[in-house]
Design a protein around this motif. Structure first.
Motif, mmCIF file in Angstrom:
data_model
loop_
_atom_site.group_PDB
_atom_site.id
_atom_site.type_symbol
_atom_site.label_atom_id
_atom_site.label_comp_id
_atom_site.label_asym_id
_atom_site.label_seq_id
_atom_site.Cartn_x
_atom_site.Cartn_y
_atom_site.Cartn_z
ATOM 1 N N GLY A 1 -4.466 40.781 -46.404
ATOM 2 C CA GLY A 1 -3.056 40.489 -46.179
ATOM 3 C C GLY A 1 -2.897 39.118 -45.543
ATOM 4 O O GLY A 1 -3.867 38.504 -45.089
ATOM 5 N N LEU A 2 -1.657 38.647 -45.502
ATOM 6 C CA LEU A 2 -1.389 37.290 -45.021
ATOM 7 C C LEU A 2 -0.110 37.254 -44.189
ATOM 8 O O LEU A 2 0.936 37.761 -44.622
ATOM 9 C CB LEU A 2 -1.254 36.344 -46.216
ATOM 10 C CG LEU A 2 -0.746 34.928 -45.947
ATOM 11 C CD1 LEU A 2 -1.723 34.166 -45.067
ATOM 12 C CD2 LEU A 2 -0.523 34.175 -47.263
ATOM 13 N N TYR A 3 -0.206 36.674 -42.986
ATOM 14 C CA TYR A 3 0.960 36.434 -42.144
ATOM 15 C C TYR A 3 1.346 34.960 -42.231
ATOM 16 O O TYR A 3 0.518 34.078 -41.969
ATOM 17 C CB TYR A 3 0.667 36.788 -40.684
ATOM 18 C CG TYR A 3 0.554 38.270 -40.426
ATOM 19 C CD1 TYR A 3 1.692 39.062 -40.281
ATOM 20 C CD2 TYR A 3 -0.692 38.884 -40.336
ATOM 21 C CE1 TYR A 3 1.590 40.430 -40.047
ATOM 22 C CE2 TYR A 3 -0.806 40.244 -40.106
ATOM 23 C CZ TYR A 3 0.348 41.011 -39.961
ATOM 24 O OH TYR A 3 0.237 42.369 -39.736
ATOM 25 N N MET B 1 7.168 39.628 -34.206
ATOM 26 C CA MET B 1 5.988 39.004 -33.620
ATOM 27 C C MET B 1 5.158 40.019 -32.852
ATOM 28 O O MET B 1 3.934 39.880 -32.761
ATOM 29 C CB MET B 1 6.396 37.851 -32.710
ATOM 30 C CG MET B 1 6.852 36.600 -33.457
ATOM 31 S SD MET B 1 5.672 36.022 -34.724
ATOM 32 C CE MET B 1 4.176 35.793 -33.754
ATOM 33 N N GLU B 2 5.799 41.057 -32.353
ATOM 34 C CA GLU B 2 5.045 42.114 -31.669
ATOM 35 C C GLU B 2 4.089 42.787 -32.658
ATOM 36 O O GLU B 2 2.922 43.056 -32.335
ATOM 37 C CB GLU B 2 5.997 43.146 -31.078
ATOM 38 C CG GLU B 2 5.280 44.275 -30.351
ATOM 39 C CD GLU B 2 6.241 45.314 -29.801
ATOM 40 O OE1 GLU B 2 5.763 46.286 -29.185
ATOM 41 O OE2 GLU B 2 7.467 45.161 -29.984
ATOM 42 N N THR B 3 4.583 43.023 -33.874
ATOM 43 C CA THR B 3 3.741 43.609 -34.913
ATOM 44 C C THR B 3 2.573 42.691 -35.252
ATOM 45 O O THR B 3 1.428 43.135 -35.417
ATOM 46 C CB THR B 3 4.577 43.879 -36.174
ATOM 47 O OG1 THR B 3 5.609 44.825 -35.868
ATOM 48 C CG2 THR B 3 3.713 44.437 -37.296
ATOM 49 N N VAL B 4 2.864 41.397 -35.352
ATOM 50 C CA VAL B 4 1.813 40.427 -35.679
ATOM 51 C C VAL B 4 0.745 40.422 -34.590
ATOM 52 O O VAL B 4 -0.460 40.427 -34.873
ATOM 53 C CB VAL B 4 2.399 39.015 -35.860
ATOM 54 C CG1 VAL B 4 1.289 38.021 -36.202
ATOM 55 C CG2 VAL B 4 3.468 39.003 -36.945
ATOM 56 N N TYR C 1 4.816 31.150 -31.406
ATOM 57 C CA TYR C 1 5.386 31.442 -32.728
ATOM 58 C C TYR C 1 6.537 32.436 -32.566
ATOM 59 O O TYR C 1 6.485 33.341 -31.742
ATOM 60 C CB TYR C 1 4.314 31.998 -33.660
ATOM 61 C CG TYR C 1 3.167 31.041 -33.845
ATOM 62 C CD1 TYR C 1 3.306 29.898 -34.618
ATOM 63 C CD2 TYR C 1 1.944 31.263 -33.204
ATOM 64 C CE1 TYR C 1 2.251 29.008 -34.773
ATOM 65 C CE2 TYR C 1 0.888 30.378 -33.360
ATOM 66 C CZ TYR C 1 1.047 29.251 -34.140
ATOM 67 O OH TYR C 1 0.015 28.361 -34.280
ATOM 68 N N GLU C 2 7.578 32.266 -33.379
ATOM 69 C CA GLU C 2 8.805 33.045 -33.188
ATOM 70 C C GLU C 2 9.106 34.024 -34.309
ATOM 71 O O GLU C 2 9.752 35.049 -34.084
ATOM 72 C CB GLU C 2 9.994 32.087 -33.027
ATOM 73 C CG GLU C 2 9.872 31.168 -31.812
ATOM 74 C CD GLU C 2 11.027 30.198 -31.709
ATOM 75 O OE1 GLU C 2 11.863 30.156 -32.652
ATOM 76 O OE2 GLU C 2 11.109 29.467 -30.700
ATOM 77 N N ARG C 3 8.687 33.704 -35.533
ATOM 78 C CA ARG C 3 9.037 34.550 -36.684
ATOM 79 C C ARG C 3 7.807 34.715 -37.579
ATOM 80 O O ARG C 3 6.897 33.884 -37.554
ATOM 81 C CB ARG C 3 10.164 33.941 -37.524
ATOM 82 C CG ARG C 3 11.411 33.574 -36.751
ATOM 83 C CD ARG C 3 12.506 33.028 -37.671
ATOM 84 N NE ARG C 3 12.000 32.162 -38.740
ATOM 85 C CZ ARG C 3 11.704 30.876 -38.586
ATOM 86 N NH1 ARG C 3 11.850 30.309 -37.396
ATOM 87 N NH2 ARG C 3 11.262 30.156 -39.600
ATOM 88 N N ALA C 4 7.829 35.769 -38.373
ATOM 89 C CA ALA C 4 6.703 35.993 -39.282
ATOM 90 C C ALA C 4 7.151 36.800 -40.486
ATOM 91 O O ALA C 4 8.062 37.633 -40.401
ATOM 92 C CB ALA C 4 5.567 36.715 -38.564
ATOM 93 N N VAL C 5 6.490 36.521 -41.603
ATOM 94 C CA VAL C 5 6.610 37.381 -42.780
ATOM 95 C C VAL C 5 5.193 37.799 -43.161
ATOM 96 O O VAL C 5 4.219 37.094 -42.864
ATOM 97 C CB VAL C 5 7.307 36.681 -43.963
ATOM 98 C CG1 VAL C 5 8.757 36.405 -43.637
ATOM 99 C CG2 VAL C 5 6.587 35.399 -44.356
#
Length: 286
Positions: free
Chosen positions: A9-11, A37-40, A51-55
């Motif tokens: 997978g890729l963040y 970001m907590e999940t990341v 870092y503030e956001r992620a997909v």
């Protein structure tokens, strides 16, 4: 020869066009989702701060490309109807009127019913011998490699157009630069320090890790990164599959299938129009 496909997978972190990416994924049914970001940080405990956001795109894998090439070479050598000729520079083409009937090489003439140019960053130099001008040029990319514990980085992470990729055996690949310096493949100290800084920003624990390898490659840069796949107008028997820029490995299966479909007159796997050489290359003599 195991090419070590590694599904991680890729963040993507702080992606500037996140909304467009998510819309694209929804439109085409791709597994791309916005995550907290907590999940990341739960998934990638070694990730740095800021870092503030992620997909996240699940199912994305990486592969050891040198091992893949060795596996491909051995597989080809076992096929009775394939001859692999290495370390034999192609110097130009053999012509019969408007038809390409082979290539001139350092080992003499080699004739063929069809000729495919898949010469990466060198494709433009080769096509120039026919008076054709194609906007494919070398774009240098430098990378570094660390060796860590096998569970140090469980997923690929990408931020600010750079990335960290975990291999199955604990190696971490960090890259890459993008340099317009011609055919120079010399690794530089400036790039080493820049890549090291990127590595530590993404994964602070790498500050204490040793760089075990530093190298450079040449990407076949093309406008907008769109490859050239198809027959060359005015030159019967001449086909292109080049100009994949930064995505050669990931586009290879589909681009090769498209080329095969076109060469055999089969229904193409995708619409070939965006990749067709016609209208995208020019005749220097015209």
């Amino acid at each position: 020869m195991d090419p070590e496909v590694h599904v991680t997978g890729l963040y993507w972190l702080d992606l500037h066009d996140e909304a467009e990416a998510l819309n694209w994924a929804e439109r085409y049914g791709r597994p791309l989702t916005s995550v907290s970001m907590e999940t990341v940080r739960q998934a990638v405990p070694s990730l740095g701060e800021g870092y503030e956001r992620a997909v996240y795109m699940e199912g994305v894998a990486n592969i050891r490309n040198p091992r893949l090439l060795r596996a491909l070479r051995e597989a080809l050598r076992q096929l009775p109807n394939v001859t692999v000729i290495e370390q034999c520079p192609v110097e130009g083409f053999l012509r019969d009127g408007t038809r390409i009937v082979g290539v001139q090489t350092a080992q003499g003439e080699m004739r063929a019913d069809q000729v495919v140019v898949a010469a990466g960053a060198w494709s433009a130099k080769l096509l120039a011998t026919l008076g054709l001008e194609i906007p494919v040029k070398p774009m240098k990319g430098q990378m570094i490699l660390f060796k860590c514990a096998e569970d140090f980085l469980p997923s690929m992470v990408l931020a600010k157009r750079r990335y960290a990729i975990p291999r199955r055996d604990g190696h971490i690949l960090v890259g890459s630069t993008l340099e317009d310096v011609g055919f120079d493949k010399t690794p530089t100290e400036d790039a080493l320090e820049s890549l090291r800084a990127t590595a530590v920003e993404l994964l602070p624990a790498l500050a204490d890790a040793q760089v075990v390898k530093h190298w450079a490659g040449l990407r076949p840069g093309s406008p907008d990164g769109v490859p050239y796949i198809g027959q060359v107008s005015g030159f019967d028997g001449l086909w292109l599959n080049c100009g994949h820029f930064r995505n050669g490995l990931v586009l290879a299966p589909a681009s090769c299938q498209l080329l095969v479909d076109l060469m055999l007159g089969q229904p193409p796997i995708v619409d070939p129009a965006p990749y067709a050489p016609t209208g995208r290359i020019s005749d220097q003599k015209g």
